[in-house]
Enzyme design. Structure first.
Site, PDB file in Angstrom:
ATOM      1  N   LYS A 192      -5.054   7.756 -13.575  1.00 23.45           N
ATOM      2  CA  LYS A 192      -3.642   7.527 -13.899  1.00 23.45           C
ATOM      3  C   LYS A 192      -3.425   6.045 -14.206  1.00 23.45           C
ATOM      4  O   LYS A 192      -3.365   5.205 -13.311  1.00 23.45           O
ATOM      5  CB  LYS A 192      -2.719   7.944 -12.742  1.00 23.45           C
ATOM      6  CG  LYS A 192      -1.278   8.044 -13.238  1.00 23.45           C
ATOM      7  CD  LYS A 192      -0.241   7.809 -12.188  1.00 23.45           C
ATOM      8  CE  LYS A 192       0.064   6.394 -11.908  1.00 23.45           C
ATOM      9  NZ  LYS A 192       0.594   5.595 -13.030  1.00 23.45           N
ATOM     10  N   GLY A 245      -3.104  -2.239  -6.950  1.00 30.56           N
ATOM     11  CA  GLY A 245      -1.676  -2.480  -7.187  1.00 30.56           C
ATOM     12  C   GLY A 245      -1.062  -3.162  -5.977  1.00 30.56           C
ATOM     13  O   GLY A 245      -1.752  -3.878  -5.237  1.00 30.56           O
ATOM     14  N   SER A 246       0.211  -2.900  -5.766  1.00 29.72           N
ATOM     15  CA  SER A 246       0.930  -3.636  -4.720  1.00 29.72           C
ATOM     16  C   SER A 246       0.621  -3.084  -3.324  1.00 29.72           C
ATOM     17  O   SER A 246       0.253  -1.915  -3.158  1.00 29.72           O
ATOM     18  CB  SER A 246       2.433  -3.559  -4.979  1.00 29.72           C
ATOM     19  OG  SER A 246       2.854  -2.225  -4.920  1.00 29.72           O
ATOM     20  N   THR A 247       0.837  -3.911  -2.324  1.00 29.58           N
ATOM     21  CA  THR A 247       0.610  -3.503  -0.937  1.00 29.58           C
ATOM     22  C   THR A 247       1.587  -2.386  -0.547  1.00 29.58           C
ATOM     23  O   THR A 247       1.217  -1.447   0.165  1.00 29.58           O
ATOM     24  CB  THR A 247       0.748  -4.729  -0.012  1.00 29.58           C
ATOM     25  OG1 THR A 247      -0.253  -5.674  -0.412  1.00 29.58           O
ATOM     26  CG2 THR A 247       0.518  -4.381   1.445  1.00 29.58           C
ATOM     27  N   GLY A 250       0.195   0.725  -1.882  1.00 25.73           N
ATOM     28  CA  GLY A 250      -1.039   1.039  -1.143  1.00 25.73           C
ATOM     29  C   GLY A 250      -0.734   1.748   0.170  1.00 25.73           C
ATOM     30  O   GLY A 250      -1.407   2.708   0.554  1.00 25.73           O
ATOM     31  N   GLU A 268      -7.152  -1.877  -3.441  1.00 24.44           N
ATOM     32  CA  GLU A 268      -7.275  -3.289  -3.827  1.00 24.44           C
ATOM     33  C   GLU A 268      -5.854  -3.771  -4.073  1.00 24.44           C
ATOM     34  O   GLU A 268      -5.219  -3.383  -5.051  1.00 24.44           O
ATOM     35  CB  GLU A 268      -8.159  -3.395  -5.074  1.00 24.44           C
ATOM     36  CG  GLU A 268      -8.779  -4.754  -5.244  1.00 24.44           C
ATOM     37  CD  GLU A 268      -7.941  -5.656  -6.108  1.00 24.44           C
ATOM     38  OE1 GLU A 268      -7.130  -6.401  -5.524  1.00 24.44           O
ATOM     39  OE2 GLU A 268      -8.094  -5.619  -7.327  1.00 24.44           O
TER      40      GLU A 268
HETATM   41  P1  NAD Z   1       2.702  -0.782  -8.246  1.00 25.05           P
HETATM   42  O1  NAD Z   1       1.846  -0.901  -7.064  1.00 25.05           O
HETATM   43  O2  NAD Z   1       3.982  -0.036  -8.099  1.00 25.05           O
HETATM   44  O3  NAD Z   1       1.912  -0.074  -9.453  1.00 25.05           O
HETATM   45  C1  NAD Z   1       0.503   0.014  -9.561  1.00 25.05           C
HETATM   46  C2  NAD Z   1       0.111   1.449  -9.875  1.00 25.05           C
HETATM   47  O4  NAD Z   1       0.542   2.304  -8.802  1.00 25.05           O
HETATM   48  C3  NAD Z   1       0.758   2.026 -11.130  1.00 25.05           C
HETATM   49  O5  NAD Z   1      -0.166   2.861 -11.799  1.00 25.05           O
HETATM   50  C4  NAD Z   1       1.905   2.852 -10.576  1.00 25.05           C
HETATM   51  O6  NAD Z   1       2.296   3.880 -11.443  1.00 25.05           O
HETATM   52  C5  NAD Z   1       1.296   3.405  -9.319  1.00 25.05           C
HETATM   53  N1  NAD Z   1       2.261   3.848  -8.311  1.00 25.05           N
HETATM   54  C6  NAD Z   1       3.520   3.405  -8.107  1.00 25.05           C
HETATM   55  N2  NAD Z   1       4.110   4.094  -7.090  1.00 25.05           N
HETATM   56  C7  NAD Z   1       3.191   4.972  -6.637  1.00 25.05           C
HETATM   57  C8  NAD Z   1       3.184   5.940  -5.589  1.00 25.05           C
HETATM   58  N3  NAD Z   1       4.247   6.162  -4.804  1.00 25.05           N
HETATM   59  N4  NAD Z   1       2.058   6.655  -5.386  1.00 25.05           N
HETATM   60  C9  NAD Z   1       0.969   6.448  -6.125  1.00 25.05           C
HETATM   61  N5  NAD Z   1       0.914   5.554  -7.157  1.00 25.05           N
HETATM   62  C10 NAD Z   1       2.015   4.815  -7.406  1.00 25.05           C
HETATM   63  O7  NAD Z   1       2.990  -2.201  -8.818  1.00 25.05           O
HETATM   64  P2  NAD Z   1       4.221  -2.613  -9.789  1.00 25.05           P
HETATM   65  O8  NAD Z   1       5.534  -2.072  -9.320  1.00 25.05           O
HETATM   66  O9  NAD Z   1       3.846  -2.259 -11.156  1.00 25.05           O
HETATM   67  O10 NAD Z   1       4.208  -4.168  -9.550  1.00 25.05           O
HETATM   68  C11 NAD Z   1       4.866  -4.688  -8.400  1.00 25.05           C
HETATM   69  C12 NAD Z   1       4.047  -5.753  -7.759  1.00 25.05           C
HETATM   70  O11 NAD Z   1       2.774  -5.248  -7.385  1.00 25.05           O
HETATM   71  C13 NAD Z   1       3.692  -6.935  -8.627  1.00 25.05           C
HETATM   72  O12 NAD Z   1       4.690  -7.858  -8.768  1.00 25.05           O
HETATM   73  C14 NAD Z   1       2.512  -7.469  -7.904  1.00 25.05           C
HETATM   74  O13 NAD Z   1       2.931  -8.238  -6.810  1.00 25.05           O
HETATM   75  C15 NAD Z   1       1.818  -6.254  -7.412  1.00 25.05           C
HETATM   76  N6  NAD Z   1       0.691  -5.859  -8.269  1.00 25.05           N
HETATM   77  C16 NAD Z   1      -0.542  -6.155  -7.850  1.00 25.05           C
HETATM   78  C17 NAD Z   1      -1.615  -5.816  -8.640  1.00 25.05           C
HETATM   79  C18 NAD Z   1      -3.007  -6.153  -8.232  1.00 25.05           C
HETATM   80  O14 NAD Z   1      -3.881  -6.251  -9.075  1.00 25.05           O
HETATM   81  N7  NAD Z   1      -3.276  -6.301  -6.951  1.00 25.05           N
HETATM   82  C19 NAD Z   1      -1.430  -5.193  -9.852  1.00 25.05           C
HETATM   83  C20 NAD Z   1      -0.133  -4.847 -10.241  1.00 25.05           C
HETATM   84  C21 NAD Z   1       0.910  -5.190  -9.425  1.00 25.05           C
END
Ligand code: NAD
Length: 503
Positions: A192, A245-247, A250, A268
């Site tokens: 995804k 993605g974000s904590t 996670g 991660e």
């Molecule tokens: P996010 O964590 O929401 O998104 C990352 C991925 O997770 C996307 O594919 C998203 O569709 C998916 N996702 C979102 N909600 C989900 C859920 N409930 N269950 C499963 N998957 C889900 O990140 P964001 O909202 O796009 O960005 C917000 C903040 O996250 C950024 O400002 C940054 O601080 C952080 N971020 C970190 C990384 C990294 O590489 N560590 C990458 C992107 C964003």
């Protein structure tokens, strides 16, 4: 219904992009939804095209396809040699199409074409080839039990169907980091991509089919996180979820995994990485690495060195060198050759980052570079440096994910280590010093999954990467990433012992 779009890039190229879901090596519409994801060019704020948004039911269909492939082909009777050959073939095709993929990445994500092509794609090809090398070297152990009648051995089996959820900051790179080790050991995948940047994952799926992977080995389902991501995390027939993605997200994924089928999870997550400059450092070099640390990918980097600590005795001199260097970076349209950093990915991110810049000003930090909005279209944010920060400020504590650096001073090594470790995160950390004893001492004391000494942000495909504390669980890259996709089975084999009964 058309399941492709032709998009024009500023270089004059016309790229045909699949816009459907990729399941069982076919392009399909959603089974039950009309939802679309809008792909926006962050440099112009214009719509590139729309793609099908997978529903919960589509995730079920994709998981079933991945399960079939796991039971019948990829996970069952495709040898390591053949897995290796196909992964190499995929790498060849990505190399062939590197320019086209790079331009598509730039359209959807904003990063400069040359960086997408030479770094993101170059590194992704390297990652695929590194794991192609492992595919026929997945070894178990033979374990001595009694030397006469019994032995035990382990099989390193693929864990099964893997849900992989990736972010928008490195859409191609994160795809490669996730699929390569999973494919190498024989897992099948439901991928995804981020709802903001699905285009290159879809284009890569065309290459998966062209390379000759059996149907169902990689399925690509762009979707909103709360729909497709949540469905994968709580799916009862998914054996593992790998996430970047974000904590905050996670945490939700781990909870969903625990509540459904206790699937294995690797995370991660974010960071607020410290970067320390000691007085003996080569200041010019340290400034180059510090600038790269916060400005690479316009600060949209989980390892961004966003908290800089500079020793008192060199503070003023170092800050003036660093500010001059940061000013030299051109933030602009990724199709312009002069551009060293693109816009941030979306309006939401743009507003988020500006929220932090305003918070920094209000808290009394001194903005010595940037801090002024540009007129016109595009989510451009210039390099921004705050000095005179204190540990309690929001810009020091929270991940900003933009080109915003906070700088503080320290007197002693002990104080630098305490300041650096004063965070809930533990992804990356950097230090610069010519004193090798100090480098070893500080590298050991820093609480991070990766520590860079006299450099920053560079990774290698054969070196593990991941977080401590709330920056994650598990490792990507290197030998360690293979373990995330392996299920170890112990076989106890008896070739002679008789059991007397009753006991
Ligand atoms: P996010 O964590 O929401 O998104 C990352 C991925 O997770 C996307 O594919 C998203 O569709 C998916 N996702 C979102 N909600 C989900 C859920 N409930 N269950 C499963 N998957 C889900 O990140 P964001 O909202 O796009 O960005 C917000 C903040 O996250 C950024 O400002 C940054 O601080 C952080 N971020 C970190 C990384 C990294 O590489 N560590 C990458 C992107 C964003």
């Amino acid at each position: 219904m058309s399941l492709s779009a032709t998009v024009a890039t500023p270089s004059g190229a016309k790229i045909t992009v699949p816009t459907g879901l990729f399941i069982d090596n076919e392009w399909v519409p959603s089974a039950d939804s009309q939802e679309k994801l809008q792909c926006i060019n962050p440099a112009t704020e214009e719509l590139i095209c729309e793609v099908v948004a997978a529903s919960e039911k589509d995730i079920d269909i994709a998981v079933a396809a991945a399960r079939r492939a796991f039971k019948t082909t990829w996970g069952k009777n495709v040898t390591g040699f053949e897995r290796s050959r196909l992964i190499h073939k995929l790498a060849d095709l990505i190399e062939r199409d590197a320019q086209q993929l790079a331009e598509l990445e730039t359209l959807n994500n904003g990063k400069p074409v040359k960086i997408a092509r030479d770094f993101d794609i170059g590194d992704s090809v390297g990652c695929l080839r590194y794991y192609a090398g492992w595919a026929d070297k997945i070894l178990g152990q033979t374990i001595e039990v009694d030397n006469k009648t019994k032995l035990a051995f382990t099989r390193h089996d693929p864990i099964g169907v893997c849900g992989q959820i990736i972010p928008w900051n490195y859409p191609i790179n994160m795809w490669a980091w996730k699929v390569a080790p999973a494919l190498a050991v024989g897992c099948t995948i439901v991928m995804k991509p981020s709802e903001l940047t699905p285009l290159t994952a879809l284009k890569l799926s065309e290459l998966v089919k062209e390379a000759g992977f059996p149907p169902g080995v990689i399925n690509t389902v762009p979707s909103l996180g709360g729909v497709g991501g949540a469905a994968l995390s709580s799916h009862k027939d998914v054996d593992k979820v790998a996430f970047t993605g974000s904590t905050v997200t996670g945490r939700k994924i781990m909870e969903a995994a625990a509540k459904s089928n206790l699937k294995k999870v690797s995370l991660e997550l974010g960071g607020k990485s410290p970067h320390i400059v000691f007085e003996s450092a080569d200041l010019d070099q340290a400034a180059n690495w510090a600038a790269l640390g916060i400005l690479y990918n316009t600060g949209q980097d989980c390892t961004a060195g966003s908290r800089l600590f500079v020793q008192d005795s060199i503070y003023d001199k170092f800050i003036s060198i660093l500010a001059a260097k940061a000013k030299e970076l051109t933030i602009g349209d990724g199709f312009d050759e002069k551009t060293g950093g693109g816009p941030v990915v979306s309006k939401t991110q743009y507003e988020r980052v500006w929220g932090y810049i305003e918070a920094g000003k209000q808290a009394g930090a001194k903005c010595i570079l940037g801090g002024t909005k540009r007129p016109g279209k595009g989510y451009f944010i210039d390099p921004t440096i705050f000095t005179d920060v204190t540990p309690d400020m929001k810009i020091v504590r929270e991940e900003i994910f933009g080109p915003v650096l906070s700088v503080a001073r320290f007197k002693t090594e002990k104080e630098a280590i305490e300041l650096a470790n004063d965070t809930t995160y533990g992804l990356g950390a950097g230090l610069h010093s010519k004193d090798s004893d100090q480098c070893m001492r500080v590298a050991s004391a820093l609480e991070a999954g990766t520590v860079w000494v006299n450099q920053y942000n560079l990774l290698n495909n054969n070196v593990p990467f991941g977080g401590k504390k709330q920056s994650g669980i598990g490792r990507e890259l290197g030998f360690d990433a293979l373990q995330e996709y392996i299920s170890v089975k112990a076989v106890h084999y008896n070739f002679g012992e008789k059991l007397d009964w009753p006991l």
